[in-house]
Scaffold this motif. Structure first.
Motif, short mmCIF file in Angstrom:
data_model
loop_
_atom_site.label_atom_id
_atom_site.label_comp_id
_atom_site.label_asym_id
_atom_site.label_seq_id
_atom_site.Cartn_x
_atom_site.Cartn_y
_atom_site.Cartn_z
N MET A 1 -41.28 50.60 127.26
CA MET A 1 -40.38 51.64 126.71
C MET A 1 -39.14 51.28 126.27
O MET A 1 -38.69 51.89 125.32
N ALA A 2 -39.01 50.45 125.62
CA ALA A 2 -37.93 49.87 124.33
C ALA A 2 -38.41 50.24 123.51
O ALA A 2 -37.75 50.63 122.36
N VAL A 3 -40.05 50.06 123.07
CA VAL A 3 -40.49 50.42 121.76
C VAL A 3 -40.59 52.04 122.08
O VAL A 3 -40.38 52.61 120.80
N TRP A 4 -41.20 52.56 122.85
CA TRP A 4 -40.80 54.04 123.02
C TRP A 4 -38.90 54.75 122.63
O TRP A 4 -38.89 55.16 122.25
N GLN A 5 -38.31 53.70 122.97
CA GLN A 5 -36.82 54.12 122.64
C GLN A 5 -36.45 54.15 121.32
O GLN A 5 -35.59 55.32 121.11
N MET A 6 -37.09 53.27 121.00
CA MET A 6 -37.01 52.90 119.70
C MET A 6 -37.13 53.80 118.17
O MET A 6 -36.53 54.26 117.72
N VAL A 7 -38.33 54.22 119.29
CA VAL A 7 -38.75 55.37 118.22
C VAL A 7 -38.28 56.51 118.12
O VAL A 7 -38.88 57.34 117.44
N ARG A 8 -38.04 56.78 119.05
CA ARG A 8 -36.82 58.66 119.49
C ARG A 8 -36.59 58.99 118.39
O ARG A 8 -35.61 57.93 117.48
#
Length: 188
Positions: free
Chosen positions: A181-188
């Motif tokens: 989820m943190a990886v997703w958040q960083m690419v948003r």
């Protein structure tokens, strides 16, 4: 190459999101990564998780790796050369014996992967059991070491090991959701 972010969540010979999770597990469990001593055991030739973790570990200092696998499932020369260029100490071990026993006694992290289901040892080579964590092998592993596995697990770790406090692979699974989820958040 792309106008939008691309996340490699595994495939080919890499699995960087798993390796990020592995680093996080090591960091939280043993208070850091510099100087860590890791036994990677199993199918090192085909494990994207192991390959990616090797690349990430090479970014830290004082790393020692014991690469434990059947000869025919060894880590590729490309990655061995990369580790050498980044001053990672590497020792390859291809079966049971004093070298493996010593590695297990020294390592702070055991990163286990399964051998292929159809693995058959070469003539005179070690059996599947030689690369399996069981209660006998647990007697050699340090009290404060951690055992990790990228899953799915087939038979590389005996079920009796699951209740041992050094078994961190179920913790890895639960932390995997937040990590990704943190990886997703960083690419948003």
């Amino acid at each position: 190459v792309s106008s939008i972010p691309v996340i490699n969540a595994g495939g080919g010979s890499q699995h960087p999101t798993q390796a990020l999770l592995d680093l996080y597990t090591i960091y939280r469990s043993i208070d850091g990564i510099d100087g860590v001593r890791v036994v990677m055991m199993g199918d090192l030739a085909n494990s994207g998780a192991c390959r990616s973790l090797c690349y990430f570990l090479a970014k830290y200092s004082g790393i020692k790796l014991w690469l434990v696998s059947p000869k025919e499932l060894s880590l590729g020369n490309d990655l061995l050369e990369y580790l050498g260029r980044h001053d990672v100490q590497v020792q390859q071990i291809h079966g049971p014996g004093a070298e493996l026993d010593d590695a297990l006694k020294q390592a702070g992290v055991i990163h286990q992967t399964d051998l292929p289901q159809d693995y058959q040892p070469t003539e005179g080579g070690p059996s599947r059991q030689a690369f399996r964590i069981d209660p006998d092998m647990m007697r050699l592993i340090r009290e404060r070491a951690i055992i990790m596995h990228p899953f799915p697990r087939v038979d590389s770790i005996a079920l009796e090991v699951d209740s041992d406090p050094r078994a961190h692979y179920f913790q890895q699974i639960s932390e995997g959701l937040c990590n990704r989820m943190a990886v997703w958040q960083m690419v948003r």
